[in-house]
Design a protein around this motif. Structure first.
Motif, PDB file in Angstrom:
ATOM      1  N   GLU A   1       0.725  -1.244   0.040  1.00 44.55           N
ATOM      2  CA  GLU A   1       0.025  -0.257  -0.083  1.00 44.55           C
ATOM      3  C   GLU A   1       0.891   1.312   0.005  1.00 44.55           C
ATOM      4  O   GLU A   1       1.934   1.151   0.326  1.00 44.55           O
TER       5      GLU A   1
ATOM      6  N   GLY B   1      -0.913   5.264  10.027  1.00 42.68           N
ATOM      7  CA  GLY B   1      -2.095   4.281  10.194  1.00 42.68           C
ATOM      8  C   GLY B   1      -2.220   3.020   8.953  1.00 42.68           C
ATOM      9  O   GLY B   1      -3.032   2.577   8.956  1.00 42.68           O
ATOM     10  N   ARG B   2      -0.998   3.602   7.876  1.00 37.31           N
ATOM     11  CA  ARG B   2      -1.144   2.385   6.847  1.00 37.31           C
ATOM     12  C   ARG B   2       0.164   1.998   6.617  1.00 37.31           C
ATOM     13  O   ARG B   2       0.956   2.902   6.093  1.00 37.31           O
ATOM     14  N   TYR B   3       0.341   0.943   6.677  1.00 35.98           N
ATOM     15  CA  TYR B   3       1.772   0.431   6.544  1.00 35.98           C
ATOM     16  C   TYR B   3       2.018  -0.812   5.599  1.00 35.98           C
ATOM     17  O   TYR B   3       0.857  -1.150   5.245  1.00 35.98           O
TER      18      TYR B   3
ATOM     19  N   PHE C   1       1.704  -4.706   8.936  1.00 35.47           N
ATOM     20  CA  PHE C   1       1.052  -4.400   9.974  1.00 35.47           C
ATOM     21  C   PHE C   1       0.535  -5.606  10.813  1.00 35.47           C
ATOM     22  O   PHE C   1       0.633  -6.796  10.360  1.00 35.47           O
TER      23      PHE C   1
ATOM     24  N   GLN D   1      -2.547  -7.655  12.629  1.00 40.15           N
ATOM     25  CA  GLN D   1      -4.074  -7.734  13.050  1.00 40.15           C
ATOM     26  C   GLN D   1      -4.348  -8.853  14.147  1.00 40.15           C
ATOM     27  O   GLN D   1      -3.553  -9.848  14.562  1.00 40.15           O
TER      28      GLN D   1
ATOM     29  N   LYS E   1     -15.519   2.017  -0.614  1.00 40.86           N
ATOM     30  CA  LYS E   1     -14.586   3.159  -0.554  1.00 40.86           C
ATOM     31  C   LYS E   1     -15.182   4.316  -0.271  1.00 40.86           C
ATOM     32  O   LYS E   1     -14.631   5.530  -0.227  1.00 40.86           O
TER      33      LYS E   1
ATOM     34  N   ARG F   1     -17.881  -3.589   2.814  1.00 41.88           N
ATOM     35  CA  ARG F   1     -16.504  -4.349   2.869  1.00 41.88           C
ATOM     36  C   ARG F   1     -15.730  -4.512   1.719  1.00 41.88           C
ATOM     37  O   ARG F   1     -16.351  -4.981   0.636  1.00 41.88           O
TER      38      ARG F   1
ATOM     39  N   GLN G   1     -10.631   3.673  10.352  1.00 46.84           N
ATOM     40  CA  GLN G   1     -11.146   2.258  10.444  1.00 46.84           C
ATOM     41  C   GLN G   1     -10.104   1.113  11.442  1.00 46.84           C
ATOM     42  O   GLN G   1      -9.071   0.970  11.143  1.00 46.84           O
TER      43      GLN G   1
ATOM     44  N   CYS H   1     -11.590  -1.628  12.897  1.00 43.91           N
ATOM     45  CA  CYS H   1     -11.923  -3.128  13.045  1.00 43.91           C
ATOM     46  C   CYS H   1     -12.910  -3.288  11.777  1.00 43.91           C
ATOM     47  O   CYS H   1     -13.841  -2.180  11.386  1.00 43.91           O
ATOM     48  N   GLY H   2     -12.695  -4.384  11.309  1.00 41.98           N
ATOM     49  CA  GLY H   2     -13.718  -4.774  10.360  1.00 41.98           C
ATOM     50  C   GLY H   2     -13.855  -6.317  10.501  1.00 41.98           C
ATOM     51  O   GLY H   2     -13.414  -7.225  10.817  1.00 41.98           O
TER      52      GLY H   2
ATOM     53  N   ALA I   1     -11.358  -8.525  12.323  1.00 38.92           N
ATOM     54  CA  ALA I   1      -9.877  -8.267  12.487  1.00 38.92           C
ATOM     55  C   ALA I   1      -9.889  -6.826  13.062  1.00 38.92           C
ATOM     56  O   ALA I   1     -10.525  -5.950  12.404  1.00 38.92           O
ATOM     57  N   LEU I   2      -9.095  -6.670  14.084  1.00 44.67           N
ATOM     58  CA  LEU I   2      -8.789  -5.272  14.625  1.00 44.67           C
ATOM     59  C   LEU I   2      -7.305  -5.115  13.913  1.00 44.67           C
ATOM     60  O   LEU I   2      -6.368  -5.698  13.890  1.00 44.67           O
ATOM     61  N   GLY I   3      -7.309  -3.597  13.673  1.00 46.33           N
ATOM     62  CA  GLY I   3      -6.021  -3.098  13.148  1.00 46.33           C
ATOM     63  C   GLY I   3      -5.346  -2.830  14.295  1.00 46.33           C
ATOM     64  O   GLY I   3      -5.274  -1.580  14.970  1.00 46.33           O
TER      65      GLY I   3
ATOM     66  N   ARG J   1      -3.267   0.679  14.392  1.00 50.93           N
ATOM     67  CA  ARG J   1      -3.911   1.845  14.633  1.00 50.93           C
ATOM     68  C   ARG J   1      -4.591   1.963  16.126  1.00 50.93           C
ATOM     69  O   ARG J   1      -4.381   3.065  16.534  1.00 50.93           O
TER      70      ARG J   1
HETATM   71  P1  ATP Z   1      -8.739   0.227   4.952  1.00 50.84           P
HETATM   72  O1  ATP Z   1      -9.952   0.667   4.282  1.00 50.84           O
HETATM   73  O2  ATP Z   1      -8.235   1.220   6.041  1.00 50.84           O
HETATM   74  O3  ATP Z   1      -7.559   0.025   3.867  1.00 50.84           O
HETATM   75  P2  ATP Z   1      -9.212  -2.592   4.829  1.00 50.84           P
HETATM   76  O4  ATP Z   1     -10.855  -2.383   4.855  1.00 50.84           O
HETATM   77  O5  ATP Z   1      -8.441  -2.781   3.894  1.00 50.84           O
HETATM   78  O6  ATP Z   1      -8.915  -1.201   5.548  1.00 50.84           O
HETATM   79  P3  ATP Z   1      -9.464  -5.069   6.381  1.00 50.84           P
HETATM   80  O7  ATP Z   1      -8.878  -5.847   5.478  1.00 50.84           O
HETATM   81  O8  ATP Z   1     -10.776  -5.421   7.046  1.00 50.84           O
HETATM   82  O9  ATP Z   1      -9.272  -3.600   6.136  1.00 50.84           O
HETATM   83  O10 ATP Z   1      -8.481  -5.134   7.741  1.00 50.84           O
HETATM   84  C1  ATP Z   1      -8.903  -5.048   9.203  1.00 50.84           C
HETATM   85  C2  ATP Z   1      -8.174  -3.972   9.830  1.00 50.84           C
HETATM   86  O11 ATP Z   1      -6.699  -3.773   9.584  1.00 50.84           O
HETATM   87  C3  ATP Z   1      -8.376  -2.427   9.372  1.00 50.84           C
HETATM   88  O12 ATP Z   1      -9.880  -2.037   9.822  1.00 50.84           O
HETATM   89  C4  ATP Z   1      -7.429  -1.740   9.919  1.00 50.84           C
HETATM   90  O13 ATP Z   1      -7.487  -1.151  11.054  1.00 50.84           O
HETATM   91  C5  ATP Z   1      -6.230  -2.568   9.586  1.00 50.84           C
HETATM   92  N1  ATP Z   1      -5.459  -2.289   8.263  1.00 50.84           N
HETATM   93  C6  ATP Z   1      -5.763  -2.589   7.070  1.00 50.84           C
HETATM   94  N2  ATP Z   1      -4.718  -2.377   6.216  1.00 50.84           N
HETATM   95  C7  ATP Z   1      -3.791  -1.630   7.084  1.00 50.84           C
HETATM   96  C8  ATP Z   1      -2.395  -1.212   6.781  1.00 50.84           C
HETATM   97  N3  ATP Z   1      -2.051  -1.182   5.443  1.00 50.84           N
HETATM   98  N4  ATP Z   1      -1.647  -0.801   7.802  1.00 50.84           N
HETATM   99  C9  ATP Z   1      -2.170  -0.832   9.143  1.00 50.84           C
HETATM  100  N5  ATP Z   1      -3.316  -1.086   9.355  1.00 50.84           N
HETATM  101  C10 ATP Z   1      -4.287  -1.859   8.464  1.00 50.84           C
END
Ligand code: ATP
Ligand code: MG
Length: 409
Positions: free
Chosen positions: A110, A115-117, A120, A122, A185, A258, A281, A283-284, A305-307, A310
């Motif tokens: 990514e 908050g985006r790595y 990361f 889960q 999105k 989702r 976000q 948690c999803g 899954a909890l991020g 974040r």
């Molecule tokens: P986002 O829309 O923020 O990219 P996602 O829908 O891709 O999230 P999920 O696949 O549902 O996320 O993953 C569950 C959780 O993992 C997310 O709610 C987020 O907190 C965390 N997460 C997802 N991608 C990353 C990332 N690249 N770096 C850090 N945390 C992440």
């Protein structure tokens, strides 16, 4: 030449690791208290595990590579598909439902930002074997309890992808899934132009937009019923009944799509109220069916899954530290110092000098590393079976016997 970390990765120093472990501990404790047991799958898997039904978004983000044998592999971008693969391969004979949790690193290619790595962590659970609203309610309440216990300020939104899928049922599968992704999105402009492009009729269009905008209390079920009269809302209503009984606070939100294509029913997301900006976000989750795609029987499951990263960023957990003691020794008494240190280590964190420094420097180091106590091993005291103990916070010092020393620490 200095070698830098790869883009999107991080180093974690001790203070941060201590905090992360404290958060992890809370998550594990709560998941275990609900009967979930930890599992771990490989860091890399066959690429196809993730391409079968993960949605296009994730395919672009996958760290895929060929190994030396020419196999197509991928670093796991998430753990739901691996856990279900493991379930199909190893666990079908186990009594259902199965309750698994995991805590592991994931990899996605990514654009790195706060908050985006690219690497990361889960923390997640999978409850396998039930399609009941009770399973959804359990999993949602577990996620809620964890975030609540970590004192995070968050909003929990619960939806049902069945509604959108029902509306889109007559469209081509690829078109429907693209629409779901644009909704996920929250790309409303993109959605409008895509609906134009694919000539989706105006009634359906209106229904999509009305549904996606429905966010609120339980009453919105009535509005959703008007949009989709022949949908069965009893499942989501039962989930709400249980969550209400548990005083779980949530909003219904029929705009949750989702990103991953495998969700089939109730879905939910949690957003942190502050501290994370656009990447809020944390948690999803939702209910899904994957087992049949991996060669197993069609088996319903629910998970989240909890991020972790974040959450670690915004969560203020209290780190409980053990007392830190430095055993300081005069030259020649290092053996005694090591022995005393060994004796104390089941009560405190104990360090000794390994730099061959003089006593003054050893004490100054003890202050630098924020130790609580210094135990000073000197010739004269030792002859009476005693040592000096200095409280480094108050500066108070006294001579004690070895037995008394154990009481002080
Ligand atoms: P986002 O829309 O923020 O990219 P996602 O829908 O891709 O999230 P999920 O696949 O549902 O996320 O993953 C569950 C959780 O993992 C997310 O709610 C987020 O907190 C965390 N997460 C997802 N991608 C990353 C990332 N690249 N770096 C850090 N945390 C992440
Ligand atoms: Mg993403």
């Amino acid at each position: 030449m200095k070698i830098e970390r790869p883009r999107g990765t991080r180093d974690f120093l001790p203070d941060e690791m201590e905090k992360r472990r404290a958060i992890e501990k809370v998550m594990r404790r709560i998941a275990e208290s609900y009967g979930y047991r930890e599992v771990l799958t490989p860091t890399f898997e066959h690429l196809e595990l993730f391409t079968i039904k993960s949605g296009e978004g994730i395919i672009e983000e996958i760290y895929a590579f060929k190994d030396k044998g020419g196999r197509d592999l991928a670093l796991r971008p998430e753990l739901t598909a691996p856990v279900i693969r493991m379930f199909v391969n190893e666990c079908t004979g186990m009594p259902k439902p199965l309750r698994f949790y995991y805590f592991a690193n994931c990899f996605r290619y990514e654009r790195p930002q706060k908050g985006r790595y690219r690497e990361f962590w889960q923390f997640g659970v999978e409850l396998i074997g039930s399609a009941s609203p009770l399973a959804d309610a359990e999993v949602i309440s577990l996620a809620y309890r964890i975030m609540d216990e970590l004192k995070i300020e968050f909003d929990l939104h619960i939806g049902h992808v069945g509604l959108l899928r029902h509306l889109l049922r007559d469209l081509d599968e690829n078109v429907a899934s693209k629409i779901m992704r644009l909704i996920d999105k929250k790309d409303i402009e993109g959605l409008e132009s895509y609906l134009d492009e694919t000539k989706v009729d105006s009634d359906l269009r209106d229904s999509i937009f009305s549904l996606v905008e429905l966010v609120g209390s339980r009453d919105i079920i009535e509005s959703a019923r008007e949009i989709i009269p022949n949908f069965d809302f009893s499942h989501i209503e039962k989930v709400c009944d249980i969550l209400d009984a548990l005083d779980v606070e949530y909003k219904l939100d029929f705009g949750i799509a989702r990103g991953l294509d495998y969700y089939t029913g109730v879905v939910f997301e949690a957003y942190a109220r502050e501290g994370l900006g656009a990447q809020n976000q944390i948690c999803g989750g939702g209910s899904y069916r994957l087992a049949h795609l991996f060669g197993g029987d069609d088996t319903p499951a629910t998970g989240f899954a909890l991020g972790f990263d974040r959450i670690a960023e915004i969560c203020k957990v209290e780190v409980v530290r053990k007392k830190k003691v430095v055993v300081v020794s005069f030259k020649g008494l290092e053996g005694e110092a090591f022995k005393i240190a060994s004796m104390l280590r089941n009560r405190a964190v104990v360090v000794t000098d390994v730099m061959e420094r003089n006593v003054k420097k050893q004490l100054s180091y003890a202050n630098d590393i924020n130790a609580d106590l210094a135990v000073i091993v000197g010739e004269r005291e030792l002859r009476d079976g005693k040592v000096a103990v200095k409280d480094l916070k108050s500066g108070e010092q006294k001579t004690v016997s070895m037995e008394e020393l154990l009481d002080v620490i």
